[in-house]
Design a protein around this motif. Structure first.
Motif, mmCIF file in Angstrom:
data_model
loop_
_atom_site.group_PDB
_atom_site.id
_atom_site.type_symbol
_atom_site.label_atom_id
_atom_site.label_comp_id
_atom_site.label_asym_id
_atom_site.label_seq_id
_atom_site.Cartn_x
_atom_site.Cartn_y
_atom_site.Cartn_z
ATOM 1 N N ASN A 127 13.271 -3.182 15.184
ATOM 2 C CA ASN A 127 14.602 -3.388 14.876
ATOM 3 C C ASN A 127 14.928 -1.755 16.198
ATOM 4 O O ASN A 127 14.260 -0.432 16.025
ATOM 5 C CB ASN A 127 15.157 -2.738 13.660
ATOM 6 N N ARG A 128 15.652 -1.626 16.877
ATOM 7 C CA ARG A 128 16.370 -0.393 17.478
ATOM 8 C C ARG A 128 17.235 0.566 16.753
ATOM 9 O O ARG A 128 16.778 1.471 16.978
ATOM 10 C CB ARG A 128 17.206 -1.290 18.711
ATOM 11 N N ASN A 129 17.322 0.132 15.852
ATOM 12 C CA ASN A 129 17.817 0.788 15.115
ATOM 13 C C ASN A 129 17.903 0.419 13.568
ATOM 14 O O ASN A 129 17.703 -0.526 13.147
ATOM 15 C CB ASN A 129 19.720 1.253 15.388
ATOM 16 N N LEU A 130 17.687 1.954 12.874
ATOM 17 C CA LEU A 130 17.357 1.898 11.217
ATOM 18 C C LEU A 130 18.531 2.021 10.134
ATOM 19 O O LEU A 130 18.400 1.736 9.075
ATOM 20 C CB LEU A 130 16.163 2.414 11.364
ATOM 21 N N GLY A 131 19.528 1.277 10.915
ATOM 22 C CA GLY A 131 20.937 1.927 9.980
ATOM 23 C C GLY A 131 21.378 3.012 9.390
ATOM 24 O O GLY A 131 20.603 4.278 9.844
ATOM 25 N N ALA A 164 1.211 -1.082 0.059
ATOM 26 C CA ALA A 164 0.223 -0.205 -0.248
ATOM 27 C C ALA A 164 0.836 1.340 0.196
ATOM 28 O O ALA A 164 1.708 1.622 1.104
ATOM 29 C CB ALA A 164 -0.938 -0.159 1.497
ATOM 30 N N GLY A 165 0.786 2.429 -0.915
ATOM 31 C CA GLY A 165 1.843 3.711 -1.273
ATOM 32 C C GLY A 165 3.458 2.396 -1.395
ATOM 33 O O GLY A 165 3.302 1.773 -2.337
ATOM 34 N N LEU A 220 7.839 -5.384 8.328
ATOM 35 C CA LEU A 220 7.437 -4.697 7.242
ATOM 36 C C LEU A 220 8.553 -3.731 6.798
ATOM 37 O O LEU A 220 8.806 -2.728 8.059
ATOM 38 C CB LEU A 220 6.508 -3.589 8.887
ATOM 39 N N ARG A 221 8.725 -2.936 5.829
ATOM 40 C CA ARG A 221 9.016 -2.204 5.059
ATOM 41 C C ARG A 221 8.245 -1.095 4.934
ATOM 42 O O ARG A 221 7.604 -0.811 3.992
ATOM 43 C CB ARG A 221 10.177 -2.871 3.599
ATOM 44 N N VAL A 222 8.689 -0.122 5.133
ATOM 45 C CA VAL A 222 7.984 1.298 5.191
ATOM 46 C C VAL A 222 9.245 2.638 3.911
ATOM 47 O O VAL A 222 10.645 2.622 4.789
ATOM 48 C CB VAL A 222 7.889 2.385 6.028
ATOM 49 N N GLY A 223 9.173 2.855 2.804
ATOM 50 C CA GLY A 223 9.965 3.418 2.099
ATOM 51 C C GLY A 223 11.328 2.815 1.506
ATOM 52 O O GLY A 223 12.213 3.420 1.600
ATOM 53 N N GLY A 224 11.445 1.494 1.488
ATOM 54 C CA GLY A 224 12.002 0.337 1.397
ATOM 55 C C GLY A 224 12.954 0.238 3.258
ATOM 56 O O GLY A 224 13.815 -0.597 2.733
#
Length: 264
Positions: free
Chosen positions: A147-151, A10-11, A28-32
Motif C-alpha cells: 500500500n502506498r499509504n497506510l491510511g 506472531a506477536g 500482512l497486518r502489523v499492529g492491525g
C-alpha cells in the motif's frame, strides 16, 4: 487439507496465505494495519516458473522453442502458478508450506514449494522448483503490492535503494540487454544489486520495512496510485531467454526473501 485461506500469527503480526488463489500472501497486518493492497489480484503473488515478461511468450528450452500463452499481449507475464490452486502440505501457528505441481501450458513436470514463515518482526518467503524428470530453465520471484499509504493522515511510502545498475528498458517494457546508471522514477524497471536485494520502504512516522534477498535482481514498479511493488527475483524480465537458470533432478532452483519491519 483444503485450500481455504490460512492465517498465521506472531506477536501483533498476522499473515493470510491463500493457497486457492495462486499461492499468494493475501495480507500482512502489523499492529492491525494492512501493508498489502487488498483484492484477489493483489497481495503478494509468486512468480514461477518465470518472472515478468517473456518476449512474445517464446523461449528456448535447450534446442526446442516453446510458446507460452500471451496473457499480457504481445508477451507472456509472471508465470503460471499464480493462476492455479496450491496444495497445503503443513501448517503451524506461524508457518505454512504449500505446493504447486507445474501443468500445461508449462512443458515440464516439476513441483514448486513455498514456505511462508512469520516472526514478530519479519516475514520470510522461500520458494523452490524441483524436478525428477528432464531439466528445464526457470525463474522464481515475488510480486508484492505494498500500500502506498497506510491510511489516516499518514504520508505516502518512500523507497530507498542503491542499485549497481538499471536494465535499460525498451519501448516494449523489456530489457534491451544494456546496463545503464539508475534513473529516477517512476519505475517499471529491473535493477541489479549484486550484493543482494536491499530495498527500504518507509511510511513516515509509521513503519519502516526492508525487503531483502540474496538474489541480485529486483523489479520496482510504482506507476500505480494505490501501491508500489518491490519484486526480488532470480533473473531479469525475459530471463528465460537471457539468463536461464536450469532446474535439474540434482539441483532445484531456490530463492528466499525476508521482509523485516520496525515501528517508527
Amino acid at each position: 487439507m483444503s485450500n481455504e485461506d490460512i492465517t498465521l500469527t506472531a506477536g501483533d503480526a498476522e499473515v493470510t496465505v491463500q493457497p486457492g488463489n495462486g499461492g499468494r500472501v493475501g495480507g500482512l497486518r502489523v499492529g492491525g494495519v494492512e501493508l498489502l493492497r487488498q483484492g484477489e489480484r493483489f497481495g503478494c503473488f509468486p512468480m514461477v516458473p518465470w518472472c515478468g515478461r517473456i518476449r512474445d511468450g517464446r523461449f528456448l528450452d535447450g534446442a526446442v522453442g516453446r510458446q507460452m500463452p500471451l496473457n499480457a499481449p504481445p508477451n507472456a507475464i509472471h508465470g503460471t502458478a499464480r493462476d492455479g490452486a496450491w496444495k497445503v502440505a503443513r501448517v503451524t501457528a506461524d508457518e505454512a508450506v504449500i505446493t504447486y505441481d507445474l501443468v500445461d501450458p508449462w512443458p515440464h513436470s516439476g513441483r514448486v514449494t513455498q514456505v511462508v514463515s512469520l516472526a514478530e518482526d519479519c516475514l520470510t518467503l522461500t520458494m523452490s522448483v524441483e524436478t525428477y524428470d528432464s531439466s528445464f530453465p526457470a525463474q522464481v520471484g515475488w510480486h508484492p503490492w505494498f500500500n502506498r499509504n497506510l491510511g489516516g493522515d499518514s504520508e505516502d511510502v518512500r523507497l530507498d535503494f542503491t542499485p549497481a545498475w538499471q536494465e535499460e528498458r525498451g519501448a516494449d517494457h523489456l530489457p534491451t540487454g544494456r546496463r545503464i546508471d539508475p534513473e529516477p522514477g517512476p519505475w517499471d524497471d529491473c535493477f541489479g544489486m549484486p550484493g543482494g536485494v536491499d530495498v527500504t520502504l518507509t511510511w513516515p512516522g509509521r513503519l519502516e520495512l526492508k525487503v531483502a534477498s540474496r538474489e541480485e535482481w529486483v523489479v520496482v514498479y510504482d506507476e500505480q496510485e494505490a501501491a508500489v511493488c518491490v519484486e526480488p527475483q532470480t533473473g531479469p524480465p525475459n530471463g528465460l531467454n537471457t539468463h536461464p537458470r536450469l532446474v535439474t533432478p540434482l539441483e532445484p532452483l531456490e530463492a528466499t526473501t525476508t521482509w523485516s519491519w520496525t515501528r517508527l
